[in-house]
Design a protein around this motif. Structure first.
Motif, PDB file in Angstrom:
ATOM      1  N   ASP A  19      14.574 -25.939  41.030  1.00 19.93           N
ATOM      2  CA  ASP A  19      14.240 -25.871  42.452  1.00 19.93           C
ATOM      3  C   ASP A  19      13.825 -27.271  42.884  1.00 19.93           C
ATOM      4  O   ASP A  19      12.822 -27.813  42.409  1.00 19.93           O
ATOM      5  CB  ASP A  19      13.106 -24.871  42.667  1.00 19.93           C
ATOM      6  N   GLU A  20      14.589 -27.887  43.762  1.00 20.00           N
ATOM      7  CA  GLU A  20      14.354 -29.275  44.167  1.00 20.00           C
ATOM      8  C   GLU A  20      13.030 -29.430  44.916  1.00 20.00           C
ATOM      9  O   GLU A  20      12.365 -30.454  44.782  1.00 20.00           O
ATOM     10  CB  GLU A  20      15.523 -29.779  45.031  1.00 20.00           C
ATOM     11  N   VAL A  21      12.625 -28.436  45.678  1.00 18.83           N
ATOM     12  CA  VAL A  21      11.371 -28.518  46.437  1.00 18.83           C
ATOM     13  C   VAL A  21      10.185 -28.520  45.467  1.00 18.83           C
ATOM     14  O   VAL A  21       9.251 -29.319  45.605  1.00 18.83           O
ATOM     15  CB  VAL A  21      11.270 -27.361  47.451  1.00 18.83           C
ATOM     16  N   ALA A  22      10.220 -27.642  44.487  1.00 21.04           N
ATOM     17  CA  ALA A  22       9.134 -27.583  43.507  1.00 21.04           C
ATOM     18  C   ALA A  22       9.100 -28.862  42.678  1.00 21.04           C
ATOM     19  O   ALA A  22       8.019 -29.370  42.353  1.00 21.04           O
ATOM     20  CB  ALA A  22       9.307 -26.366  42.610  1.00 21.04           C
ATOM     21  N   LYS A  23      10.274 -29.390  42.356  1.00 20.83           N
ATOM     22  CA  LYS A  23      10.349 -30.632  41.586  1.00 20.83           C
ATOM     23  C   LYS A  23       9.739 -31.782  42.383  1.00 20.83           C
ATOM     24  O   LYS A  23       8.997 -32.605  41.844  1.00 20.83           O
ATOM     25  CB  LYS A  23      11.810 -30.928  41.245  1.00 20.83           C
ATOM     26  N   ALA A  24      10.023 -31.850  43.667  1.00 19.51           N
ATOM     27  CA  ALA A  24       9.479 -32.906  44.522  1.00 19.51           C
ATOM     28  C   ALA A  24       7.955 -32.808  44.611  1.00 19.51           C
ATOM     29  O   ALA A  24       7.252 -33.823  44.612  1.00 19.51           O
ATOM     30  CB  ALA A  24      10.099 -32.835  45.907  1.00 19.51           C
ATOM     31  N   LYS A  25       7.406 -31.582  44.678  1.00 17.12           N
ATOM     32  CA  LYS A  25       5.959 -31.396  44.721  1.00 17.12           C
ATOM     33  C   LYS A  25       5.300 -31.879  43.431  1.00 17.12           C
ATOM     34  O   LYS A  25       4.256 -32.530  43.456  1.00 17.12           O
ATOM     35  CB  LYS A  25       5.618 -29.927  44.968  1.00 17.12           C
ATOM     36  N   VAL A  26       5.911 -31.573  42.313  1.00 16.48           N
ATOM     37  CA  VAL A  26       5.365 -31.995  41.019  1.00 16.48           C
ATOM     38  C   VAL A  26       5.395 -33.513  40.898  1.00 16.48           C
ATOM     39  O   VAL A  26       4.428 -34.142  40.456  1.00 16.48           O
ATOM     40  CB  VAL A  26       6.146 -31.335  39.861  1.00 16.48           C
ATOM     41  N   LYS A  28       5.384 -35.706  43.386  1.00 18.39           N
ATOM     42  CA  LYS A  28       4.426 -36.268  44.335  1.00 18.39           C
ATOM     43  C   LYS A  28       3.006 -36.159  43.787  1.00 18.39           C
ATOM     44  O   LYS A  28       2.209 -37.098  43.899  1.00 18.39           O
ATOM     45  CB  LYS A  28       4.541 -35.538  45.676  1.00 18.39           C
ATOM     46  N   ALA A  29       2.657 -35.041  43.170  1.00 22.16           N
ATOM     47  CA  ALA A  29       1.326 -34.875  42.586  1.00 22.16           C
ATOM     48  C   ALA A  29       1.114 -35.849  41.425  1.00 22.16           C
ATOM     49  O   ALA A  29       0.025 -36.413  41.271  1.00 22.16           O
ATOM     50  CB  ALA A  29       1.134 -33.437  42.111  1.00 22.16           C
ATOM     51  N   ALA A  30       2.142 -36.066  40.628  1.00 21.19           N
ATOM     52  CA  ALA A  30       2.023 -36.999  39.501  1.00 21.19           C
ATOM     53  C   ALA A  30       1.838 -38.430  39.991  1.00 21.19           C
ATOM     54  O   ALA A  30       1.062 -39.198  39.416  1.00 21.19           O
ATOM     55  CB  ALA A  30       3.261 -36.905  38.607  1.00 21.19           C
ATOM     56  N   VAL A  31       2.517 -38.800  41.069  1.00 20.39           N
ATOM     57  CA  VAL A  31       2.373 -40.151  41.628  1.00 20.39           C
ATOM     58  C   VAL A  31       0.970 -40.338  42.185  1.00 20.39           C
ATOM     59  O   VAL A  31       0.352 -41.390  42.019  1.00 20.39           O
ATOM     60  CB  VAL A  31       3.455 -40.397  42.701  1.00 20.39           C
ATOM     61  N   GLU A  32       0.427 -39.334  42.847  1.00 20.07           N
ATOM     62  CA  GLU A  32      -0.927 -39.431  43.393  1.00 20.07           C
ATOM     63  C   GLU A  32      -1.964 -39.563  42.282  1.00 20.07           C
ATOM     64  O   GLU A  32      -2.942 -40.284  42.423  1.00 20.07           O
ATOM     65  CB  GLU A  32      -1.232 -38.228  44.273  1.00 20.07           C
ATOM     66  N   ASP A  33      -1.758 -38.861  41.167  1.00 25.12           N
ATOM     67  CA  ASP A  33      -2.687 -38.958  40.037  1.00 25.12           C
ATOM     68  C   ASP A  33      -2.595 -40.320  39.347  1.00 25.12           C
ATOM     69  O   ASP A  33      -3.563 -40.791  38.760  1.00 25.12           O
ATOM     70  CB  ASP A  33      -2.405 -37.858  39.011  1.00 25.12           C
TER      71      ASP A  33
END
Length: 99
Positions: A19-26, A28-33
């Motif tokens: 799922d591309e949307v779920a992949k993008a969320k993951v 984005k969260a990793a980049v913020e961390d």
């Protein structure tokens, strides 16, 4: 299609649909961390480099020019390092017994 290709297709699992949307969320969260705040350079301690001997293009040492006493050409930066004080050897005390 040969028997080996059919065998590999039978053993390997089918590809998982992502799922591309779920992949993008993951992502984005990793980049913020992973973001890091850097301190300003004014607060950083100053590190002085050790003086180095000046060298020619061939790699040999450059001699000091005695006609310019205020500049030392033998060292990069124009100043020679201060000489370290040598340690004095300890004097051994010998006591002589009287008879």
């Amino acid at each position: 299609m040969g028997w080996w290709s059919k065998f590999l297709a039978f053993i390997t699992p089918p590809p998982v649909k992502v799922d591309e949307v779920a992949k993008a969320k993951v992502v984005k969260a990793a980049v913020e961390d992973a973001t890091v705040e850097l301190e300003s350079f004014e607060d950083a301690p100053v590190i002085k480099a050790e003086p180095k001997r000046a060298r020619t293009k061939k790699g040999t040492y450059v001699a000091d020019d005695k006609s310019t006493p205020e500049v030392n050409e033998a060292w990069e930066g124009g100043k020679a390092p201060k000489k370290k004080a040598s340690k004095k050897p300890k004097v051994k005390v010998v006591r002589v017994k009287k008879k």
